[in-house]
Design an enzyme around this catalytic site. Structure first.
Site, mmCIF file in Angstrom:
data_model
loop_
_atom_site.group_PDB
_atom_site.id
_atom_site.type_symbol
_atom_site.label_atom_id
_atom_site.label_comp_id
_atom_site.label_asym_id
_atom_site.label_seq_id
_atom_site.Cartn_x
_atom_site.Cartn_y
_atom_site.Cartn_z
ATOM 1 N N ASN A 10 24.716 36.538 41.332
ATOM 2 C CA ASN A 10 25.651 35.429 41.541
ATOM 3 C C ASN A 10 25.923 35.143 43.013
ATOM 4 O OD1 ASN A 10 27.157 37.703 41.988
ATOM 5 N ND2 ASN A 10 28.611 37.354 40.337
ATOM 6 N N ARG B 237 28.656 29.471 43.092
ATOM 7 C CA ARG B 237 27.969 30.023 41.918
ATOM 8 C C ARG B 237 27.602 28.922 40.914
ATOM 9 N NH1 ARG B 237 32.039 35.237 41.415
ATOM 10 N NH2 ARG B 237 30.865 36.691 42.730
ATOM 11 N N THR C 18 32.870 34.627 38.075
ATOM 12 C CA THR C 18 31.859 35.703 38.140
ATOM 13 C C THR C 18 30.531 35.318 37.478
ATOM 14 O OG1 THR C 18 33.650 37.312 38.092
ATOM 15 C CG2 THR C 18 31.449 38.126 37.539
ATOM 16 N N LYS D 192 25.013 38.094 48.911
ATOM 17 C CA LYS D 192 24.263 39.167 48.240
ATOM 18 C C LYS D 192 22.760 38.982 48.465
ATOM 19 C CE LYS D 192 27.772 39.903 44.649
ATOM 20 N NZ LYS D 192 28.029 39.979 43.185
ATOM 21 N N ARG E 283 37.749 32.706 46.874
ATOM 22 C CA ARG E 283 37.413 32.862 45.448
ATOM 23 C C ARG E 283 37.207 31.489 44.788
ATOM 24 N NH1 ARG E 283 36.057 37.925 43.346
ATOM 25 N NH2 ARG E 283 36.796 37.237 41.331
ATOM 26 N N HIS F 234 29.685 37.833 47.100
ATOM 27 C CA HIS F 234 30.838 38.666 46.762
ATOM 28 C C HIS F 234 32.030 38.202 47.585
ATOM 29 C CE1 HIS F 234 33.496 42.147 46.275
ATOM 30 N NE2 HIS F 234 33.669 42.083 47.589
HETATM 31 P P1 ADP Z 1 33.478 39.155 41.057
HETATM 32 O O1 ADP Z 1 32.242 39.389 41.880
HETATM 33 O O2 ADP Z 1 33.579 37.728 40.601
HETATM 34 O O3 ADP Z 1 34.725 39.661 41.732
HETATM 35 P P2 ADP Z 1 33.664 41.500 39.345
HETATM 36 O O4 ADP Z 1 34.402 42.158 40.455
HETATM 37 O O5 ADP Z 1 34.296 41.493 37.998
HETATM 38 O O6 ADP Z 1 33.296 39.977 39.717
HETATM 39 O O7 ADP Z 1 32.219 42.154 39.176
HETATM 40 C C1 ADP Z 1 31.479 42.547 40.299
HETATM 41 C C2 ADP Z 1 30.047 42.111 40.150
HETATM 42 O O8 ADP Z 1 29.426 42.841 39.090
HETATM 43 C C3 ADP Z 1 29.804 40.659 39.778
HETATM 44 O O9 ADP Z 1 29.869 39.792 40.883
HETATM 45 C C4 ADP Z 1 28.418 40.706 39.165
HETATM 46 O O10 ADP Z 1 27.396 40.695 40.145
HETATM 47 C C5 ADP Z 1 28.424 42.065 38.471
HETATM 48 N N1 ADP Z 1 28.748 41.996 37.040
HETATM 49 C C6 ADP Z 1 29.968 41.797 36.506
HETATM 50 N N2 ADP Z 1 29.910 41.831 35.156
HETATM 51 C C7 ADP Z 1 28.623 42.068 34.834
HETATM 52 C C8 ADP Z 1 27.888 42.230 33.606
HETATM 53 N N3 ADP Z 1 28.464 42.174 32.433
HETATM 54 N N4 ADP Z 1 26.572 42.458 33.682
HETATM 55 C C9 ADP Z 1 25.949 42.540 34.855
HETATM 56 N N5 ADP Z 1 26.567 42.396 36.044
HETATM 57 C C10 ADP Z 1 27.874 42.165 36.045
HETATM 58 MG MG MG Z 2 35.445 41.592 42.173
#
Ligand code: ADP
Ligand code: MG
Length: 195
Positions: free
Chosen positions: A159, A139, A128, A13, A122, A162
């Site tokens: 974070n 992360r 996340t 990212k 993952r 992706h």
């Molecule tokens: P991941 O990236 O671990 O698969 P998700 O698909 O649930 O997580 O969420 C996508 C992205 O959205 C996260 O990586 C993060 O950057 C952002 N995100 C998720 N939840 C929140 C939140 N509550 N507030 C701000 N950003 C969030």
């Molecule tokens: Mg996701």
């Protein structure tokens, strides 16, 4: 062997690129024995990010629920902070912030293949919320953000990386980021020994 060829999408990212962590992130993936089969730097459009993330109710709700749990852990009232405690509404808000974040600078996009590539990447990535991610994950080692901090600034969680969450997500994300001829097939030197 089909199981060696599971594919997943990884995006470094904009915060990962700006912090100079591209090499570190790729190196962790390669060392695990996963194979890089497509790679490019891209400054994404809002439409591409929109296409990268699901918009179904279940996905939005899951984001909202993770957020609610994070607030609860730190004794904060999600409704007071965000104006709602409805997971769907929170999911929609986060999705907008996410589009701003992911278009705020260039990213490095890649396709990675290998045994259980989706789950393995993952694991390398970690959970996340960096504040909850295990040490030893990308992360967990390089960030400490979470929802309670990010949401106060009306922004997405920074974070670094992706990674597709499921094989289905990986398949639809690959269509967003790469043409078929940009994804390559080759054998890594140690493949016969490792697998
Ligand atoms: P991941 O990236 O671990 O698969 P998700 O698909 O649930 O997580 O969420 C996508 C992205 O959205 C996260 O990586 C993060 O950057 C952002 N995100 C998720 N939840 C929140 C939140 N509550 N507030 C701000 N950003 C969030
Ligand atoms: Mg996701």
């Amino acid at each position: 062997m089909a199981e060696k060829q599971e594919r997943t999408v990884v995006l470094v990212k904009p915060d990962g690129v700006k912090r100079g962590l591209v090499g570190e992130i790729i190196s962790r993936i390669e060392k695990r024995g996963l194979k890089l089969i497509a790679l490019q730097m891209v400054w994404a459009t809002k439409d591409q990010i929109d296409g990268n993330y699901p918009k179904d109710e279940a996905w939005l709700k899951k984001i909202g629920e993770k957020t609610g749990k994070n607030y609860q852990t730190y004794g904060l009232d999600v409704k007071a902070e965000l104006g709602t405690d409805d997971p769907m509404e929170i999911g929609k808000m986060v999705r907008q912030w996410l589009i701003d974040y992911m278009t705020s600078g260039p990213m490095v996009k890649m396709v990675v293949s290998g045994i259980h590539a989706v789950d393995m990447v993952r694991k390398i990535t970690g959970s996340t919320m960096p504040s909850e991610a295990e040490m030893g994950t990308i992360r967990g080692d390089f960030s400490v953000d979470d929802a309670t901090a990010a949401n106060r600034g009306k922004r997405a969680i920074h974070n670094l990386v992706h990674a597709s969450g499921t094989i289905k997500e990986a398949e639809s994300e690959m269509l967003v980021w790469f043409a078929p001829e940009e994804i390559h097939d080759y054998k890594r030197a140690e493949e016969d020994i490792m697998f």
